[in-house]
Write an enzyme that holds these catalytic residues in place. Structure first.
Site, PDB file in Angstrom:
ATOM      1  N   SER A  46      52.480 -13.574 -48.079  1.00  0.00           N
ATOM      2  CA  SER A  46      52.865 -12.607 -49.105  1.00  0.00           C
ATOM      3  C   SER A  46      54.320 -12.220 -48.928  1.00  0.00           C
ATOM      4  O   SER A  46      54.854 -12.230 -47.807  1.00  0.00           O
ATOM      5  CB  SER A  46      51.999 -11.339 -49.003  1.00  0.00           C
ATOM      6  OG  SER A  46      52.523 -10.287 -49.803  1.00  0.00           O
ATOM      7  N   TYR A  93      47.728  -4.738 -44.847  1.00  0.00           N
ATOM      8  CA  TYR A  93      47.940  -5.981 -45.587  1.00  0.00           C
ATOM      9  C   TYR A  93      49.268  -6.628 -45.178  1.00  0.00           C
ATOM     10  O   TYR A  93      49.320  -7.828 -44.861  1.00  0.00           O
ATOM     11  CB  TYR A  93      47.927  -5.700 -47.089  1.00  0.00           C
ATOM     12  CG  TYR A  93      48.145  -6.907 -47.958  1.00  0.00           C
ATOM     13  CD1 TYR A  93      47.107  -7.791 -48.239  1.00  0.00           C
ATOM     14  CD2 TYR A  93      49.398  -7.167 -48.514  1.00  0.00           C
ATOM     15  CE1 TYR A  93      47.309  -8.904 -49.045  1.00  0.00           C
ATOM     16  CE2 TYR A  93      49.603  -8.272 -49.318  1.00  0.00           C
ATOM     17  CZ  TYR A  93      48.559  -9.134 -49.577  1.00  0.00           C
ATOM     18  OH  TYR A  93      48.754 -10.241 -50.382  1.00  0.00           O
TER      19      TYR A  93
END
Length: 208
Positions: free
Chosen positions: A158, A171
Site C-alpha cells: 500500500s 494497516y
C-alpha cells in the site's frame, strides 16, 4: 534484418507479448476490488486462476472468467485462521493439478480508528491477515517453487507503507512490513529464478 523483411514480419499483439497460456495462478482476495481485477487480467492473458476467498457462495468473478473460456477454481479460505492460511497453497496445488506458477497475495483488511483507541485484538486481526497469513502463503509457494526453480509472487502492499496514512496505524504498519518482507524474499529467492515483487496502490474505489 532488411527493411522489406522487417515490413513483412507480422506484428505481435500486446497480449501475445504477455501471454500466460499454460500457466496457473493462485489469487487471494480475488472475489472483489483489486484482487478481482488482477484475476481477470491473468485470465485475459490465458492463465488458469484459482481464487481463494472467504465466501465461496460469491461466484461472480469465477463465473465471469469461465465465460471467457478460461479455467477458474474457487477455494474457501479464512486468512484470519493461521491453520487455513498455512494450508492454502498445498490445497491450491491439489486443485490445480500440482502446478502453480504465480501467486498474487491481495487479501487484506483494515480498521479505521484513532490510534489511541485501537485494541490489541484489532491490531492483531489486521497484522495477522495482512502480514502473517501473507507470509505463510508465500512460504508455501516457496516450498513449491524453489525445487522447480521458477515462480512469480506479487504481494499487494500500500502507499500507506511509505506515507503512513491517518487513523490506519495497524494497516500502515502491516503494509510497511509487507514491503520489507517482499524485499527480503526477493533477495533470498532470486537465486532460484523466483521473482518476488510488491505493488503499492493508493486509494482505490473498492468496498474496503
Amino acid at each position: 534484418m532488411d527493411t522489406l523483411a522487417a515490413a513483412e514480419t507480422p506484428l505481435v499483439s500486446a497480449m501475445n507479448l504477455f501471454s500466460l497460456q499454460g500457466k496457473h495462478a493462485l489469487v487471494t482476495g480475488g472475489s472483489r476490488g483489486i484482487g478481482a481485477a488482477m484475476a481477470h487480467a491473468l485470465a485475459d492473458a490465458g492463465c488458469s486462476v484459482c481464487i481463494a476467498q472467504h465466501d465461496v457462495t460469491n461466484t461472480t468473478v469465477a463465473d465471469a472468467i469461465r465465460a471467457k473460456g478460461v479455467r477458474a477454481e474457487l477455494l474457501q479460505c479464512n486468512l484470519s485462521n493461521m491453520d487455513e492460511a498455512r494450508g492454502l497453497f498445498p490445497k491450491a496445488l491439489e486443485v490445480m493439478g500440482g502446478q502453480i506458477d504465480i501467486l498474487i497475495n491481495c487479501a487484506g483488511t483494515l480498521h479505521r480508528k484513532p490510534s489511541v483507541d485501537v485494541t490489541e485484538q484489532e491490531w492483531d486481526s489486521v497484522v495477522d491477515v495482512n502480514l502473517k497469513a501473507l507470509f505463510l502463503v508465500c512460504q508455501g509457494a516457496g516450498r513449491h517453487m524453489i525445487p522447480r526453480r521458477s515462480g512469480k509472487i506479487v504481494n499487494v502492499s500500500s502507499l500507506n507503507s511509505f506515507i503512513g496514512g491517518e487513523i490506519v496505524a495497524s494497516y500502515a504498519a502491516s503494509k510497511g512490513a509487507v514491503s520489507q518482507l517482499t524485499k527480503s524474499l526477493s533477495n533470498e529467492w532470486a537465486r532460484y529464478n523466483i521473482q518476488v515483487n510488491a505493488i503499492a496502490p493508493g486509494s482505490i474505489a473498492t468496498d474496503m
